[in-house]
Design a protein around this motif. Structure first.
Motif, PDB file in Angstrom:
ATOM      1  N   ASP A 142       0.691  -1.253   0.183  1.00 19.93           N
ATOM      2  CA  ASP A 142       0.070   0.359   0.108  1.00 19.93           C
ATOM      3  C   ASP A 142       0.228   1.295  -0.344  1.00 19.93           C
ATOM      4  O   ASP A 142       0.246   2.220   0.628  1.00 19.93           O
ATOM      5  CB  ASP A 142      -0.977   0.214   1.511  1.00 19.93           C
ATOM      6  N   LEU A 144       2.315   4.420  -1.645  1.00 20.53           N
ATOM      7  CA  LEU A 144       1.768   5.413  -2.323  1.00 20.53           C
ATOM      8  C   LEU A 144       3.022   5.785  -3.562  1.00 20.53           C
ATOM      9  O   LEU A 144       4.082   5.655  -3.440  1.00 20.53           O
ATOM     10  CB  LEU A 144       1.980   6.826  -1.935  1.00 20.53           C
ATOM     11  N   THR A 153       4.987   9.133 -13.946  1.00 17.50           N
ATOM     12  CA  THR A 153       3.413  10.104 -14.300  1.00 17.50           C
ATOM     13  C   THR A 153       2.197   9.116 -14.856  1.00 17.50           C
ATOM     14  O   THR A 153       1.304   9.289 -14.202  1.00 17.50           O
ATOM     15  CB  THR A 153       3.654  11.616 -14.228  1.00 17.50           C
ATOM     16  N   LEU A 160      -4.346   4.407 -12.252  1.00 17.94           N
ATOM     17  CA  LEU A 160      -5.581   5.142 -11.555  1.00 17.94           C
ATOM     18  C   LEU A 160      -7.006   4.271 -12.880  1.00 17.94           C
ATOM     19  O   LEU A 160      -8.226   4.224 -11.717  1.00 17.94           O
ATOM     20  CB  LEU A 160      -5.632   6.735 -11.451  1.00 17.94           C
ATOM     21  N   ARG A 167     -13.648  -0.877 -11.516  1.00 19.06           N
ATOM     22  CA  ARG A 167     -14.737  -0.901  -9.914  1.00 19.06           C
ATOM     23  C   ARG A 167     -16.353  -0.687 -10.911  1.00 19.06           C
ATOM     24  O   ARG A 167     -17.322  -1.238 -10.732  1.00 19.06           O
ATOM     25  CB  ARG A 167     -14.508   0.190  -9.294  1.00 19.06           C
ATOM     26  N   ARG A 245      -8.079  -2.071  -5.690  1.00 22.77           N
ATOM     27  CA  ARG A 245      -6.463  -1.755  -5.923  1.00 22.77           C
ATOM     28  C   ARG A 245      -6.540  -2.513  -6.462  1.00 22.77           C
ATOM     29  O   ARG A 245      -6.133  -4.009  -6.488  1.00 22.77           O
ATOM     30  CB  ARG A 245      -6.421  -1.427  -4.319  1.00 22.77           C
TER      31      ARG A 245
ATOM     32  N   GLY B 132      -9.031   6.683   0.164  1.00 22.55           N
ATOM     33  CA  GLY B 132     -10.266   5.421  -0.028  1.00 22.55           C
ATOM     34  C   GLY B 132     -10.229   4.584   0.870  1.00 22.55           C
ATOM     35  O   GLY B 132      -8.753   4.179   1.441  1.00 22.55           O
ATOM     36  N   THR B 133     -11.212   3.754   1.876  1.00 27.20           N
ATOM     37  CA  THR B 133     -10.970   2.318   3.128  1.00 27.20           C
ATOM     38  C   THR B 133     -10.049   1.467   1.758  1.00 27.20           C
ATOM     39  O   THR B 133      -9.740   1.157   0.736  1.00 27.20           O
ATOM     40  CB  THR B 133     -12.010   2.104   2.488  1.00 27.20           C
ATOM     41  N   PRO B 134      -9.299   0.731   2.674  1.00 28.23           N
ATOM     42  CA  PRO B 134      -9.004   0.883   4.435  1.00 28.23           C
ATOM     43  C   PRO B 134      -8.229   2.042   4.698  1.00 28.23           C
ATOM     44  O   PRO B 134      -6.972   2.965   4.013  1.00 28.23           O
ATOM     45  CB  PRO B 134      -8.242  -0.473   4.996  1.00 28.23           C
ATOM     46  N   ASP B 142       1.595  11.677   3.324  1.00 30.97           N
ATOM     47  CA  ASP B 142       2.397  10.718   2.590  1.00 30.97           C
ATOM     48  C   ASP B 142       1.252   9.372   2.395  1.00 30.97           C
ATOM     49  O   ASP B 142       1.753   8.365   1.913  1.00 30.97           O
ATOM     50  CB  ASP B 142       4.240  10.029   2.391  1.00 30.97           C
ATOM     51  N   PHE B 143      -0.091   8.885   2.923  1.00 33.12           N
ATOM     52  CA  PHE B 143      -1.094   8.573   2.635  1.00 33.12           C
ATOM     53  C   PHE B 143      -1.347   7.774   0.987  1.00 33.12           C
ATOM     54  O   PHE B 143      -1.647   8.568   0.931  1.00 33.12           O
ATOM     55  CB  PHE B 143      -2.144   8.299   3.579  1.00 33.12           C
ATOM     56  N   LEU B 144      -1.293   7.045   0.522  1.00 31.56           N
ATOM     57  CA  LEU B 144      -1.662   6.860  -0.365  1.00 31.56           C
ATOM     58  C   LEU B 144      -3.204   7.299  -1.719  1.00 31.56           C
ATOM     59  O   LEU B 144      -3.742   7.221  -0.773  1.00 31.56           O
ATOM     60  CB  LEU B 144      -1.299   5.171  -0.849  1.00 31.56           C
ATOM     61  N   THR B 145      -2.938   7.400  -2.447  1.00 29.04           N
ATOM     62  CA  THR B 145      -4.282   7.816  -3.001  1.00 29.04           C
ATOM     63  C   THR B 145      -5.132   7.032  -3.863  1.00 29.04           C
ATOM     64  O   THR B 145      -4.292   6.217  -4.441  1.00 29.04           O
ATOM     65  CB  THR B 145      -4.216   8.813  -4.472  1.00 29.04           C
ATOM     66  N   ALA B 146      -6.216   5.894  -2.763  1.00 22.49           N
ATOM     67  CA  ALA B 146      -6.983   5.115  -3.892  1.00 22.49           C
ATOM     68  C   ALA B 146      -8.346   4.887  -3.670  1.00 22.49           C
ATOM     69  O   ALA B 146      -9.159   4.775  -2.647  1.00 22.49           O
ATOM     70  CB  ALA B 146      -6.525   4.097  -2.372  1.00 22.49           C
ATOM     71  N   PRO B 147      -8.542   6.044  -4.775  1.00 22.10           N
ATOM     72  CA  PRO B 147      -9.902   6.926  -4.348  1.00 22.10           C
ATOM     73  C   PRO B 147     -11.165   5.859  -5.080  1.00 22.10           C
ATOM     74  O   PRO B 147     -10.670   4.395  -6.122  1.00 22.10           O
ATOM     75  CB  PRO B 147     -10.116   7.874  -6.094  1.00 22.10           C
ATOM     76  N   LEU B 148     -12.314   5.648  -4.501  1.00 16.59           N
ATOM     77  CA  LEU B 148     -13.422   4.645  -4.929  1.00 16.59           C
ATOM     78  C   LEU B 148     -13.939   5.564  -5.779  1.00 16.59           C
ATOM     79  O   LEU B 148     -15.672   5.205  -5.452  1.00 16.59           O
ATOM     80  CB  LEU B 148     -13.568   4.764  -3.637  1.00 16.59           C
ATOM     81  N   ALA B 156      -7.638  12.285  -8.607  1.00 19.33           N
ATOM     82  CA  ALA B 156      -5.826  12.250  -8.221  1.00 19.33           C
ATOM     83  C   ALA B 156      -5.156  11.749  -9.490  1.00 19.33           C
ATOM     84  O   ALA B 156      -3.586  12.611  -9.144  1.00 19.33           O
ATOM     85  CB  ALA B 156      -5.876  10.402  -7.971  1.00 19.33           C
ATOM     86  N   LEU B 160      -1.838  13.725 -10.260  1.00 20.32           N
ATOM     87  CA  LEU B 160       0.023  14.076 -10.513  1.00 20.32           C
ATOM     88  C   LEU B 160      -0.062  14.280 -11.691  1.00 20.32           C
ATOM     89  O   LEU B 160       1.835  14.573 -11.960  1.00 20.32           O
ATOM     90  CB  LEU B 160      -0.602  11.929 -11.184  1.00 20.32           C
ATOM     91  N   ARG B 245       6.355  16.594  -4.799  1.00 17.66           N
ATOM     92  CA  ARG B 245       5.184  15.960  -4.019  1.00 17.66           C
ATOM     93  C   ARG B 245       4.388  17.140  -3.677  1.00 17.66           C
ATOM     94  O   ARG B 245       4.628  17.562  -2.739  1.00 17.66           O
ATOM     95  CB  ARG B 245       5.150  15.539  -2.795  1.00 17.66           C
TER      96      ARG B 245
END
Lengths: 325, 325
Positions: A142, A144, A153, A160, A167, A245, B132-134, B142-148, B156, B160, B245
């Motif tokens: 997980d 980033l 990029t 994405l 999804r 993911r 996105g979850t979790p 620095d948390f990942l982007t994981a869109p839902l 996102a 980039l 970033r």
């Protein structure tokens, strides 16, 4: 089933087509037709009993992707890309080929599905270039994406799209983030990563190789054979456990340059080592210093993806696949 | 200096234009001209002594962005977007407006710079929907982007691009990931997040509000006034410390619905609380359960971004800005 490979004239594309042709199946399904496309004409793989439809095509041009998708391939390997150095040097070409063409291809799948139900498997090849410094010693699943190049990029944007369109059930997609491919066959090239392969390849052929970095520089490697196996496996397995993911870090081997050279000695004796010329290049060292050194690819391993167990195996695979005749 | 605002007829766009018009500057530079554009005609902000150029434009159409950029704005606030629900319901419109138009705008900047040096500040508004979850209880920088959602995916991808084009010095960009904006003025809407605002807004006007989730549901909030201040601050500060970033999680307040209601009682007494009607909606609860609840926005705080210190302040700002006359 029908298979489409974009970038089918590239190193991995050629090997993937040959692999599929030789076994005649993906998973438990027979392959009846291969669509091969690239900006130069892909060769038909030897020994394939099904139909081969090889075309020269620029996927970024309007209508081209739709023409390929109109044949409703069951599996689409999207490997076509301009490499990192070229995407960095030519902004427009990089975005056109690596992003626009990817969108055109995915959009063609979506439009095909509007006419009649269609949900192919899409296997998108990505790269460690989606990651950027600062990096931990070992990268978790997980971590980033923070690319430091336009190529990275463009790949991260494609990832994405794969997630979102999967999804939405437009296709059933997966992104395979390939390790550094080693030993890469062919001539030395200008890629900053080239030495990882040339320090093995050149000495085995009796030629000198330049080593521009220190022996403790570490990379994350897999053979071309492993890369092909990753892609073929990704086309055949149930992906539903991935949820939204869909990008997978692939297994590989974390080895230092020193360990690469020790493996070379173990496989081929002392003589090749004498052909390594140490010529430090601070620019290459800086670039390579920003690359991932190791992963813990838990999700990919749980799905059955496997890489080589030793760098000696990687060297032997090169000798078997590239030097055997 | 010249300022361009896309999405200038939207809630934040209108408030941003008014803010800039009222103070007449961004940072220490005087604002001489405002370019305001949207798909409906933006109103000229009152009290501005400089030139106002308001246009109706669809940025996704060829040449439109180039026309706006030909005037060489020094700062570009790119706020134009279709919202989450609409981007989810209308795939084509979402990608066209949220991704294609963003690329058109950035490409217009790049092309303008090919003719003569040009490197504007670009402030791109993004959203918690890139996550996105979790999710952890507290999200780090620095948390990942994981869109839902497709909306989150498009944002996102835009982030980039901002990183890559800033790295290439095509512009000097920053992405502002806005918290949930609360209290949002206007009518109740169908957005799943609508109740965060309506449980304050409706009771303050003597109207009933429906609360579809439990009191312990937590959100990450900032006022419209704070959102405008984030954007204006982002336009004026030195961004070089961000490196490659360029996406910043904004400060906000992590408060539960129960804490929102306690703040409402403290500000306006017991009467408004009687207008809250609890009507659990499992669908809304599920959607909201997948949203970020708190951040530790270290990088943004180091650059001087500040949000409200209490939810009572957020309520008072709403009363001052929306109910005062």
């Amino acid at each position: 089933m029908r298979i489409l490979i974009t970038g089918a004239a590239g190193m991995i594309g050629v090997k993937l087509a040959r692999h599929i042709a030789s076994i005649g199946r993906l998973g438990d399904r027979e392959v009846s037709a291969l669509q091969l496309t690239d900006v130069v004409m892909p060769a038909a793989p030897p020994g394939f009993s099904g139909a081969v439809d090889a075309t020269v095509a620029d996927l970024s041009l309007p209508g081209v992707a739709a023409g390929l998708i109109a044949k409703r391939p069951d599996v689409i390997f999207h490997l076509a890309a301009v490499v990192s150095g070229e995407a960095e040097a030519d902004f427009e070409k990089g975005y056109r080929v690596n992003l626009d063409a990817t969108r055109e291809l995915f959009e063609a799948v979506r439009r095909e599905g509007l006419a009649a139900p269609y949900r192919p498997r899409v296997v998108f090849s990505s790269s460690l270039a989606v990651f950027g410094t600062p990096l931990p010693d070992t990268i978790e699943d997980d971590f980033l994406t923070a690319p430091l190049t336009s190529y990275g990029t463009q790949k991260a944007m494609g990832e994405l799209l794969v997630n979102d369109l999967s999804r939405r059930n437009i296709f059933d997609g997966v992104t395979i983030r390939l390790p550094n491919i080693c030993v890469r066959p062919g001539k030395p090239n200008k890629a900053a990563s080239g030495f990882f392969s040339s320090i093995i390849r050149e000495p085995l052929s009796g030629a000198e190789a330049i080593l521009p970095v220190a022996d403790d520089v570490r990379g994350w490697h897999a053979s071309p054979r492993a890369a092909v196996a990753f892609l073929a496996h990704a086309a055949a397995i149930d992906l539903s456990s991935l949820g939204t993911r869909r990008a997978l870090n692939m297994p590989g081997l974390s080895v230092s340059v020193g360990e690469q050279l020790e493996a070379l000695r173990a496989v081929a004796g002392d003589a090749p080592l004498k052909l390594i010329r140490r010529q430090p290049d601070p620019t290459v060292a800086r670039i390579v210093g920003g690359w991932p050194r190791a992963f813990r690819p838990v999700r990919a391993q749980a799905l059955g993806f496997r890489a080589e167990a030793s760098f000696q195996d990687i060297i032997r695979i090169y000798m078997q696949d590239e030097l055997a005749d």
